[in-house]
Design a protein around this motif. Structure first.
Motif, mmCIF file in Angstrom:
data_model
loop_
_atom_site.group_PDB
_atom_site.id
_atom_site.type_symbol
_atom_site.label_atom_id
_atom_site.label_comp_id
_atom_site.label_asym_id
_atom_site.label_seq_id
_atom_site.Cartn_x
_atom_site.Cartn_y
_atom_site.Cartn_z
ATOM 1 N N SER A 164 8.052 0.999 8.729
ATOM 2 C CA SER A 164 7.577 1.855 7.650
ATOM 3 C C SER A 164 8.795 2.386 6.915
ATOM 4 O O SER A 164 9.744 2.863 7.540
ATOM 5 C CB SER A 164 6.755 3.024 8.190
ATOM 6 N N ALA A 165 8.761 2.288 5.590
ATOM 7 C CA ALA A 165 9.880 2.729 4.765
ATOM 8 C C ALA A 165 9.509 4.037 4.077
ATOM 9 O O ALA A 165 8.493 4.112 3.373
ATOM 10 C CB ALA A 165 10.232 1.668 3.739
ATOM 11 N N PHE A 166 10.335 5.054 4.265
ATOM 12 C CA PHE A 166 10.146 6.361 3.639
ATOM 13 C C PHE A 166 11.197 6.522 2.546
ATOM 14 O O PHE A 166 12.396 6.471 2.824
ATOM 15 C CB PHE A 166 10.299 7.482 4.667
ATOM 16 N N SER A 167 10.734 6.741 1.325
ATOM 17 C CA SER A 167 11.648 6.862 0.191
ATOM 18 C C SER A 167 11.607 8.283 -0.377
ATOM 19 O O SER A 167 10.528 8.840 -0.598
ATOM 20 C CB SER A 167 11.266 5.857 -0.903
ATOM 21 N N PHE A 168 12.795 8.848 -0.615
ATOM 22 C CA PHE A 168 12.946 10.200 -1.151
ATOM 23 C C PHE A 168 13.802 10.128 -2.412
ATOM 24 O O PHE A 168 14.870 9.518 -2.402
ATOM 25 C CB PHE A 168 13.633 11.126 -0.144
ATOM 26 N N ALA A 169 13.349 10.769 -3.474
ATOM 27 C CA ALA A 169 14.118 10.768 -4.718
ATOM 28 C C ALA A 169 14.055 12.138 -5.376
ATOM 29 O O ALA A 169 13.043 12.841 -5.302
ATOM 30 C CB ALA A 169 13.582 9.709 -5.686
ATOM 31 N N ARG A 228 0.843 -1.183 0.000
ATOM 32 C CA ARG A 228 0.000 0.000 0.000
ATOM 33 C C ARG A 228 0.875 1.228 0.000
ATOM 34 O O ARG A 228 1.799 1.347 0.801
ATOM 35 C CB ARG A 228 -0.934 0.052 1.200
ATOM 36 N N TYR A 229 0.613 2.112 -0.945
ATOM 37 C CA TYR A 229 1.420 3.311 -1.092
ATOM 38 C C TYR A 229 0.636 4.546 -0.692
ATOM 39 O O TYR A 229 -0.531 4.693 -1.030
ATOM 40 C CB TYR A 229 1.876 3.493 -2.546
ATOM 41 N N PRO A 282 17.851 10.238 -14.989
ATOM 42 C CA PRO A 282 18.534 9.706 -13.808
ATOM 43 C C PRO A 282 18.065 10.393 -12.530
ATOM 44 O O PRO A 282 17.663 11.540 -12.552
ATOM 45 C CB PRO A 282 20.004 10.020 -14.094
ATOM 46 N N TYR A 283 18.133 9.660 -11.411
ATOM 47 C CA TYR A 283 17.727 10.241 -10.139
ATOM 48 C C TYR A 283 18.544 9.605 -9.014
ATOM 49 O O TYR A 283 19.148 8.544 -9.190
ATOM 50 C CB TYR A 283 16.231 10.053 -9.884
ATOM 51 N N GLN A 284 18.577 10.275 -7.874
ATOM 52 C CA GLN A 284 19.186 9.732 -6.668
ATOM 53 C C GLN A 284 18.098 9.512 -5.637
ATOM 54 O O GLN A 284 17.123 10.266 -5.570
ATOM 55 C CB GLN A 284 20.261 10.675 -6.127
ATOM 56 N N GLU A 285 18.283 8.490 -4.798
ATOM 57 C CA GLU A 285 17.223 8.097 -3.875
ATOM 58 C C GLU A 285 17.800 7.669 -2.529
ATOM 59 O O GLU A 285 18.879 7.075 -2.462
ATOM 60 C CB GLU A 285 16.415 6.958 -4.488
ATOM 61 N N ALA A 286 17.087 7.984 -1.481
ATOM 62 C CA ALA A 286 17.390 7.501 -0.135
ATOM 63 C C ALA A 286 16.131 6.889 0.451
ATOM 64 O O ALA A 286 15.008 7.305 0.120
ATOM 65 C CB ALA A 286 17.892 8.643 0.751
ATOM 66 N N GLU A 287 16.307 5.904 1.317
ATOM 67 C CA GLU A 287 15.154 5.264 1.950
ATOM 68 C C GLU A 287 15.534 4.841 3.370
ATOM 69 O O GLU A 287 16.618 4.296 3.595
ATOM 70 C CB GLU A 287 14.692 4.058 1.144
ATOM 71 N N TYR A 288 14.622 5.108 4.298
ATOM 72 C CA TYR A 288 14.872 4.804 5.705
ATOM 73 C C TYR A 288 13.712 3.995 6.267
ATOM 74 O O TYR A 288 12.544 4.274 5.979
ATOM 75 C CB TYR A 288 15.047 6.093 6.509
ATOM 76 N N PHE A 289 14.045 3.018 7.113
ATOM 77 C CA PHE A 289 13.061 2.139 7.730
ATOM 78 C C PHE A 289 12.994 2.455 9.219
ATOM 79 O O PHE A 289 14.001 2.378 9.924
ATOM 80 C CB PHE A 289 13.454 0.674 7.535
ATOM 81 N N ILE A 290 11.813 2.808 9.699
ATOM 82 C CA ILE A 290 11.621 3.142 11.106
ATOM 83 C C ILE A 290 10.585 2.199 11.703
ATOM 84 O O ILE A 290 9.797 1.577 10.971
ATOM 85 C CB ILE A 290 11.166 4.602 11.279
ATOM 86 N N VAL A 318 5.633 6.055 1.108
ATOM 87 C CA VAL A 318 5.669 5.396 2.410
ATOM 88 C C VAL A 318 5.116 3.985 2.240
ATOM 89 O O VAL A 318 4.005 3.811 1.742
ATOM 90 C CB VAL A 318 4.826 6.158 3.450
ATOM 91 N N THR A 319 5.886 2.988 2.638
ATOM 92 C CA THR A 319 5.494 1.590 2.505
ATOM 93 C C THR A 319 5.668 0.886 3.839
ATOM 94 O O THR A 319 6.676 1.085 4.506
ATOM 95 C CB THR A 319 6.365 0.878 1.455
ATOM 96 N N THR A 320 4.717 0.061 4.239
ATOM 97 C CA THR A 320 4.862 -0.730 5.459
ATOM 98 C C THR A 320 5.382 -2.120 5.105
ATOM 99 O O THR A 320 4.974 -2.714 4.107
ATOM 100 C CB THR A 320 3.531 -0.846 6.212
#
Length: 219
Positions: free
Chosen positions: A142-147, A5-6, A85-93, A123-125
């Motif tokens: 929960s994973a938060f992805s930024f690009a 679920r997004y 092209p893009y750059q991306e970061a993702e964090y899991f809390i 945001v993905t669980t």
């Protein structure tokens, strides 16, 4: 099969910024292949100097084309296409910190007008697992992805600011994406970090499989 679920966060939206993007249909799949991937990059380039136009187009496109809860194999259910092209970061809390993260992110983007994101935040669980270096180790997350597409100097500024938030929320980085975590930080957020490092040294005593990146993480 897996369920994904997004939610899409529009940082420029002062009303809360969270969009539930509706059902994924055969039409959305067709449009994604023939519109998002091929024309999306052109739209981002054309609107890079007009952030209000860009935000409107991104919000509209994700309402029409976006991913939501549906059943599919994991590599399709848990992926999303961005023009590159893009750059991306993702964090899991921890999943119970999700609302707090959203509040802090909304405050960050509201106060820092110089921060600009030209691709939606997703945001993905994800369920917990028992893999030692998994970001989901022993906790539902929960994973938060930024690009950011093309404007990589802006991405460096974004990474610096959002990482402060996720460090405070016990965030763990995605190993295949950008982050600035060092050995000390990682050993504090992965309970089995030292055990893994000892095992790594046992099986690779001459550091044959190490490189400049992994040396700063494990040494």
């Amino acid at each position: 099969s897996h369920v994904a679920r997004y939610l899409v966060m529009n940082p420029s939206d002062q009303s809360g910024g969270l969009i539930d993007v509706g059902d994924r249909t055969d039409l959305s799949l067709f449009l994604e292949e023939n519109f998002t991937k091929k024309i999306g990059c052109l739209l981002i380039k054309a609107t890079s100097s007009f952030p209000l136009v860009r935000d409107y187009l991104l919000t509209w496109s994700f309402r029409v084309l976006g991913h939501v809860g549906y059943n599919d194999v994991s590599y399709r259910a848990l992926s999303i296409s961005f023009p590159g092209p893009y750059q991306e970061a993702e964090y899991f809390i921890p999943v119970d910190q999700t609302i707090e993260a959203l509040i802090q992110l909304q405050q960050l983007f509201s106060k820092n007008k110089n921060l600009s994101v030209n691709l939606p935040v997703t945001v993905t669980t994800v369920g917990s697992d028992d893999t030692w270096l998994s970001p989901m180790y022993m906790r539902d997350s929960s994973a938060f992805s930024f690009a950011i597409s093309r404007n990589f100097e802006q991405f460096d500024l974004l990474l610096k600011e959002v990482e402060k938030i996720f460090v405070s929320l016990e965030g763990r980085p995605h190993w295949g994406k950008m982050h600035t975590f060092n050995h000390k930080q990682l050993s504090q957020i992965y309970p089995k970090w030292d055990d893994f490092n000892q095992l790594r040294k046992q099986f690779d005593p001459k550091n044959i499989f190490m490189n400049q990146y992994t040396e700063q993480l494990f040494e």
